[in-house]
Write an enzyme that holds these catalytic residues in place. Structure first.
Site: not given
Ligand code: 13P
Length: 259
Positions: A215, A11, A169, A9, A97, A175, A95
């Site tokens: 992560s 982003k 997640e 992803n 976010e 992150g 997601h």
């Molecule tokens: P990170 O791997 O940067 O923690 O992000 C995970 C994520 O949100 C994947 O959709």
């Protein structure tokens, strides 16, 4: 047997030139012997360019979001049909976010998920608890409610046809550099499979891939993927680095999950 799915992803990262470089680097170094499914999920506006690079490779294309309505007067939105037309196979739904920064709630996510499936695409439904929810012992309640609400009116046929993937997640691991331990992740993945079994029956629940995200990186991929109910990784930051992402693809190669 469930195949493993490693998805990147990207982003809201990268310029067009950098997305092209990353896709090209992954293509050039892609391990020939991989048994895992792999998907790249760039920002909407980079989808056609990335598709052009990966169309003759085993890598599939995914989108980070979608709108549920048929094409029409919905300024700024993107339809399932538009995504299918340009080669998208996977669509992220819910997601964290989008849930926590953009304020998307379950009724909207259920509509998006059903629209993705109706288009013949595969939805990757993301679920997970915040740190406060985990500390309050509410992880299962939160994840269970997300599954119940977001999967309402989804048919067993859609699942049998492979149109649903779940990504666990934990919000506190995204992150942050904090990864759920393999045991913590497996515990929630087993709970999720139990909920899917309650909703769709054990046989279908056993077919659904459940990815871990938060992560994930080359260094922790093998131990996460060794867990019986972890069927792949949804990767953010580490998916932007060729060697990191392909390290996770390699870690998934040869790992088999009995369904
Ligand atoms: P990170 O791997 O940067 O923690 O992000 C995970 C994520 O949100 C994947 O959709």
């Amino acid at each position: 047997m469930r195949k493993l799915l490693i998805a990147g992803n990207w982003k809201m990262n990268l310029t067009l030139a950098k997305s092209v470089d990353l896709a090209s680097g992954l293509k050039k170094n892609f391990p020939a012997d991989t048994s895992a499914q792999v998907a790249l999920i760039p920002t909407f506006v980079h989808l056609p360019a990335v598709h052009q690079i990966i169309q003759d490779t085993p890598m599939a294309l995914g989108a980070q979001d979608v709108y549920f309505e048929k094409p029409g007067a919905f300024t700024g939105e993107v339809s399932t049909e538009m995504l299918r037309e340009i080669g998208v196979q996977y669509v992220l739904v819910g997601h964290s976010e989008r849930r926590h920064i953009l304020g998307e709630a379950d009724p909207l996510l259920n509509k998006k998920l059903r629209a993705v499936i109706a288009e013949g695409l595969t939805a990757i439904l993301c679920v997970g608890e915040t740190l406060d929810q985990r500390k309050a012992g509410r992880t299962q309640a939160v994840v269970g409610e997300q599954l119940n609400n977001d999967l309402a009116q989804v048919s067993g046929e859609a699942i049998a046809a492979g149109h649903l993937v779940i990504a666990y997640e934990p919000v506190w691991a995204i992150g942050t550099g904090l990864t759920a331990t393999p045991t913590q992740a497996q515990e929630v993945h087993a709970f999720i499979r139990g909920q899917l079994s309650r909703l769709f029956g054990a046989a279908l629940a056993d077919q659904i891939q459940i990815q871990y995200g938060g992560s994930a990186k080359k260094a922790n991929a093998a131990e996460l993927l060794a867990q019986p109910d972890i069927d792949g990784l949804l990767v953010g930051g580490a998916s932007l680095i060729v060697e990191e992402f392909l390290g996770m693809v390699r870690a998934a190669t040869g790992v088999k999950k009995s369904a």
